[in-house]
Design a protein around this motif. Sequence first.
Motif, mmCIF file in Angstrom:
data_model
loop_
_atom_site.group_PDB
_atom_site.id
_atom_site.type_symbol
_atom_site.label_atom_id
_atom_site.label_comp_id
_atom_site.label_asym_id
_atom_site.label_seq_id
_atom_site.Cartn_x
_atom_site.Cartn_y
_atom_site.Cartn_z
ATOM 1 N N UNK A 138 42.533 -31.522 72.415
ATOM 2 C CA UNK A 138 41.374 -30.686 73.385
ATOM 3 C C UNK A 138 41.211 -31.393 74.598
ATOM 4 N N UNK A 139 40.764 -30.351 75.514
ATOM 5 C CA UNK A 139 40.381 -30.612 76.818
ATOM 6 C C UNK A 139 39.074 -29.552 77.059
ATOM 7 N N UNK A 140 38.589 -29.833 78.169
ATOM 8 C CA UNK A 140 37.668 -29.241 78.721
ATOM 9 C C UNK A 140 37.438 -28.629 80.007
ATOM 10 N N UNK A 141 37.459 -27.371 80.322
ATOM 11 C CA UNK A 141 37.439 -26.658 81.591
ATOM 12 C C UNK A 141 36.594 -27.313 82.654
ATOM 13 N N UNK A 142 36.571 -27.365 83.967
ATOM 14 C CA UNK A 142 35.612 -27.771 84.754
ATOM 15 C C UNK A 142 34.353 -27.592 84.584
ATOM 16 N N UNK A 143 33.978 -26.322 84.320
ATOM 17 C CA UNK A 143 32.569 -25.981 84.415
ATOM 18 C C UNK A 143 31.913 -26.845 83.115
ATOM 19 N N UNK A 144 32.615 -27.006 81.865
ATOM 20 C CA UNK A 144 31.961 -27.474 80.887
ATOM 21 C C UNK A 144 31.901 -28.884 81.023
ATOM 22 N N UNK A 145 32.750 -29.571 81.778
ATOM 23 C CA UNK A 145 32.734 -31.039 82.259
ATOM 24 C C UNK A 145 31.606 -31.153 83.214
ATOM 25 N N UNK A 146 31.148 -30.358 84.150
ATOM 26 C CA UNK A 146 29.967 -30.351 84.873
ATOM 27 C C UNK A 146 28.845 -30.323 84.283
ATOM 28 N N UNK A 147 28.716 -29.414 83.166
ATOM 29 C CA UNK A 147 27.424 -28.855 82.112
ATOM 30 C C UNK A 147 27.409 -30.381 81.465
ATOM 31 N N UNK A 148 28.489 -30.966 80.914
ATOM 32 C CA UNK A 148 28.230 -32.221 80.192
ATOM 33 C C UNK A 148 27.396 -33.216 81.112
ATOM 34 N N UNK A 149 27.859 -33.469 82.153
ATOM 35 C CA UNK A 149 27.417 -34.518 83.210
ATOM 36 C C UNK A 149 26.197 -34.045 83.614
ATOM 37 N N UNK A 150 25.787 -33.042 84.045
ATOM 38 C CA UNK A 150 24.438 -32.318 84.637
ATOM 39 C C UNK A 150 23.558 -32.028 83.590
ATOM 40 N N UNK A 151 23.876 -31.744 82.440
ATOM 41 C CA UNK A 151 23.066 -31.345 81.366
ATOM 42 C C UNK A 151 22.311 -29.843 81.367
ATOM 43 N N UNK A 152 22.987 -29.069 82.498
ATOM 44 C CA UNK A 152 22.450 -27.812 82.895
ATOM 45 C C UNK A 152 23.699 -26.646 82.422
ATOM 46 N N UNK A 153 23.199 -25.714 81.854
ATOM 47 C CA UNK A 153 24.045 -24.536 81.337
ATOM 48 C C UNK A 153 24.533 -23.909 82.634
#
Length: 213
Positions: A50-65
Amino acid sequence: MLCTELIDLPEDGKPFATLLLAHGAGAPMDSPFMQRLSAELSALGLRVIRFEFPYMQDRRLSGRKRPPDPMPRLLECFRAQHANALANKVGPVFLGGKSMGGRVASMLADELPVSGVACFGYPFHPPGKPDKTRTAHLQQLTTPVLILQGTRDPLGRPAEVAGYLLSQPLQVQWLESGDHDFKPLKASGRTQAEVVKEAAKATAVFCRERLAG
């Protein structure tokens, strides 16, 4: 552009093939659905990455959708994961994904050297917009593709899909009473876990049949 990975292996540590599994537009790679699906698939002999696309990684780090990346960036990320899998000699490789992730995988089916593609809840059209189909590339595919689709999926119901022109190597397997996340009606007497297990079993059979030639 490699992304964070989660890897599930069969208990004996001897997978017969590898499935690169991408998440959908709104939920990450470790959502309950993705965890359950990956566990069922690995129990049937697949190495699931399983892997995450860049936008989802950013969301995980920032907490913002934030909305999904543009399609070229999604494709680039999937290509990088595939190249990494080949470099690590993981054996036969299949592409797969939940909803949007499956759509991206299907768009790479004929481009990358893969044994097949599995899509879990394919978004044949946007919610409430059945006229805006996402099927053009599905008409010309030469690589075997399996779509696991709930019969109550609002992004592609049986009556709608029956009217689409789809390539001969593409097959749709219907999951009775399942919605887009494979959740069935209570009246069906089934649980989401049972429907996910059914989808995983069908996927394992599909993968083994492709490798058997």
